[in-house]
Design a protein around this motif. Structure first.
Motif, short mmCIF file in Angstrom:
data_model
loop_
_atom_site.label_atom_id
_atom_site.label_comp_id
_atom_site.label_asym_id
_atom_site.label_seq_id
_atom_site.Cartn_x
_atom_site.Cartn_y
_atom_site.Cartn_z
N UNK A 41 0.83 -1.21 0.00
CA UNK A 41 0.00 0.00 0.00
C UNK A 41 0.87 1.26 0.00
N UNK A 42 1.94 1.22 0.78
CA UNK A 42 2.87 2.35 0.82
C UNK A 42 3.58 2.52 -0.53
N UNK A 43 3.88 1.42 -1.19
CA UNK A 43 4.53 1.49 -2.51
C UNK A 43 3.65 2.22 -3.51
N UNK A 44 2.36 1.87 -3.50
CA UNK A 44 1.44 2.54 -4.42
C UNK A 44 1.32 4.03 -4.11
N UNK A 45 1.26 4.35 -2.82
CA UNK A 45 1.03 5.75 -2.43
C UNK A 45 2.28 6.61 -2.59
N UNK A 46 3.45 6.00 -2.54
CA UNK A 46 4.68 6.78 -2.56
C UNK A 46 5.53 6.49 -3.80
N UNK A 47 6.06 5.28 -3.92
CA UNK A 47 6.96 4.96 -5.04
C UNK A 47 6.29 5.17 -6.38
N UNK A 48 5.09 4.60 -6.53
CA UNK A 48 4.38 4.72 -7.81
C UNK A 48 4.02 6.17 -8.10
N UNK A 49 3.46 6.83 -7.11
CA UNK A 49 3.06 8.22 -7.30
C UNK A 49 4.25 9.11 -7.63
N UNK A 50 5.35 8.93 -6.90
CA UNK A 50 6.53 9.75 -7.14
C UNK A 50 7.17 9.42 -8.49
N UNK A 51 7.12 8.14 -8.87
CA UNK A 51 7.69 7.74 -10.16
C UNK A 51 6.96 8.37 -11.33
N UNK A 52 5.64 8.38 -11.27
CA UNK A 52 4.85 9.00 -12.33
C UNK A 52 5.05 10.51 -12.37
N UNK A 53 5.16 11.11 -11.20
CA UNK A 53 5.40 12.55 -11.15
C UNK A 53 6.77 12.90 -11.73
N UNK A 62 7.08 13.48 -25.74
CA UNK A 62 6.01 12.52 -25.51
C UNK A 62 6.51 11.08 -25.51
N UNK A 63 7.41 10.75 -26.41
CA UNK A 63 7.91 9.38 -26.50
C UNK A 63 8.67 9.00 -25.23
N UNK A 64 9.55 9.90 -24.81
CA UNK A 64 10.31 9.64 -23.59
C UNK A 64 9.39 9.54 -22.37
N UNK A 65 8.38 10.37 -22.34
CA UNK A 65 7.40 10.32 -21.25
C UNK A 65 6.67 8.98 -21.24
N UNK A 66 6.29 8.54 -22.44
CA UNK A 66 5.59 7.25 -22.55
C UNK A 66 6.48 6.12 -22.07
N UNK A 67 7.73 6.10 -22.48
CA UNK A 67 8.66 5.06 -22.06
C UNK A 67 8.88 5.10 -20.54
N UNK A 68 8.93 6.32 -20.00
CA UNK A 68 9.13 6.47 -18.55
C UNK A 68 7.94 5.92 -17.78
N UNK A 69 6.74 6.25 -18.23
CA UNK A 69 5.53 5.80 -17.56
C UNK A 69 5.39 4.28 -17.62
N UNK A 107 7.65 2.09 -17.86
CA UNK A 107 8.63 1.46 -16.98
C UNK A 107 8.17 1.52 -15.52
N UNK A 108 7.66 2.67 -15.10
CA UNK A 108 7.17 2.81 -13.72
C UNK A 108 6.02 1.84 -13.47
N UNK A 109 5.09 1.76 -14.41
CA UNK A 109 3.96 0.84 -14.27
C UNK A 109 4.44 -0.61 -14.29
N UNK A 110 5.39 -0.91 -15.17
CA UNK A 110 5.93 -2.28 -15.23
C UNK A 110 6.58 -2.69 -13.93
#
Length: 282
Positions: free
Chosen positions: A135-147, A157-164, A166-169
């Motif tokens: 739960x903490x990972x979703x609220x912190x790591x995931x959120x911070x990674x997307x930000x 846009x392409x780099x943003x897509x690749x970044x997102x 990877x974070x989701x993966x």
């Protein structure tokens, strides 16, 4: 004319690029939203499993309360049986007083049974820790990674897509690992809980047997004590002393103070006898 046409073509291409970028951006937003819903559903699933675990454990332990209720009813019935007996006469009252002390009170009986109930403290430490970490990972790591993706690639846009992606993966991999750990820990918790439930039941069964035996023995002794009055034929007999089945009758006529001897009253005694009772008859 050619200059105007070139400007028009450039504007069209720019509009197309902007439109494509907008579509990609909307698609990424939907992609993130869909994954976020899945993560929320996963957290809810783990919460439900932990809650159901506690509910099931408590229901099984509640069986001890049912046993305590049953024992209370038995003690109340014994009391309802004995109370009127004490009003019959002093002999009966004394019999009840002599042996009813071994019968526990309702409060003591209930406490001895319900104290057998073990709690769930510590049983769910490992699965709860896994749940909290995910739960903490979703609220912190995931959120911070997307930000961070937005911050690093505001226009690319392409780099943003690749970044997102990877974070989701990474979040998906972490979710699978956490789910497996949670399941393993929960199975271990089930074994621990089962042992605690079994221990609680064994303890309560022992208490129920002990209390029931004490009640039955007390009632039997009281009945025997009251019945002994008929055997003795007089209230002067000790209510604490049970009647002896081996009785020797001696008549007053056989007891002559002028003679040094009388008929031997022990001729019927054997090694298997535990007691002998002599009665004087006129």
């Amino acid at each position: 004319m050619s200059s105007f046409l070139g400007v028009a073509i450039s504007l069209a291409l720019l509009s197309l690029v902007v439109g494509q970028a907008t579509n990609v951006s909307q698609s990424m937003d939907l992609y993130i939203l869909q994954n976020q819903r899945q993560y929320d559903a996963k957290i809810k699933q783990l919460e439900d499993q932990l809650a159901n675990f506690r509910i099931l454990f408590n229901k099984r332990i509640e069986a001890l309360t049912v046993q305590a209720d049953s024992m209370q009813l038995k003690l109340e019935q014994a009391s309802a049986h004995l109370d009127p007996i004490t009003l019959i006469d002093s002999w009966s009252k004394q019999c009840v007083q002599n042996y009813s002390g071994t019968i526990p009170t309702v409060s003591a009986a209930r406490t001895s049974i319900t104290n057998c109930a073990e709690n769930i403290n510590g049983v769910l430490n490992s699965p709860e820790s896994t749940y909290n970490t995910l739960n903490s990972y979703y609220k912190n790591n995931l959120k911070n990674g997307l930000a961070q993706c937005v911050k690093l690639h505001p226009t690319a846009q392409l780099n943003y897509t690749l970044c997102v992606t990877k974070v989701i993966g990474d979040a998906n991999k972490y979710t699978v690992t956490s789910q497996n750990n949670f399941n393993n820990y929960l199975k271990s918790s089930e074994c621990t809980a089962e042992n605690r439930v079994r221990s609680s039941w064994q303890c309560s069964f022992g208490q129920v047997y002990s209390i029931t035996s004490r009640v039955e023995v007390a009632l039997q002794l009281i009945d025997t004590c009251i019945a002994n009055r008929l055997v003795c034929g007089s209230i002067t007999c000790s209510v604490d002393k049970p009647s002896c089945p081996n009785v020797a009758n001696v008549t007053l006529a056989e007891i002559n103070p002028q003679n040094d001897t009388i008929r031997n009253p022990f001729t019927f005694v054997t090694n298997s006898m535990n007691c002998v009772e002599f009665r004087l008859n006129r």
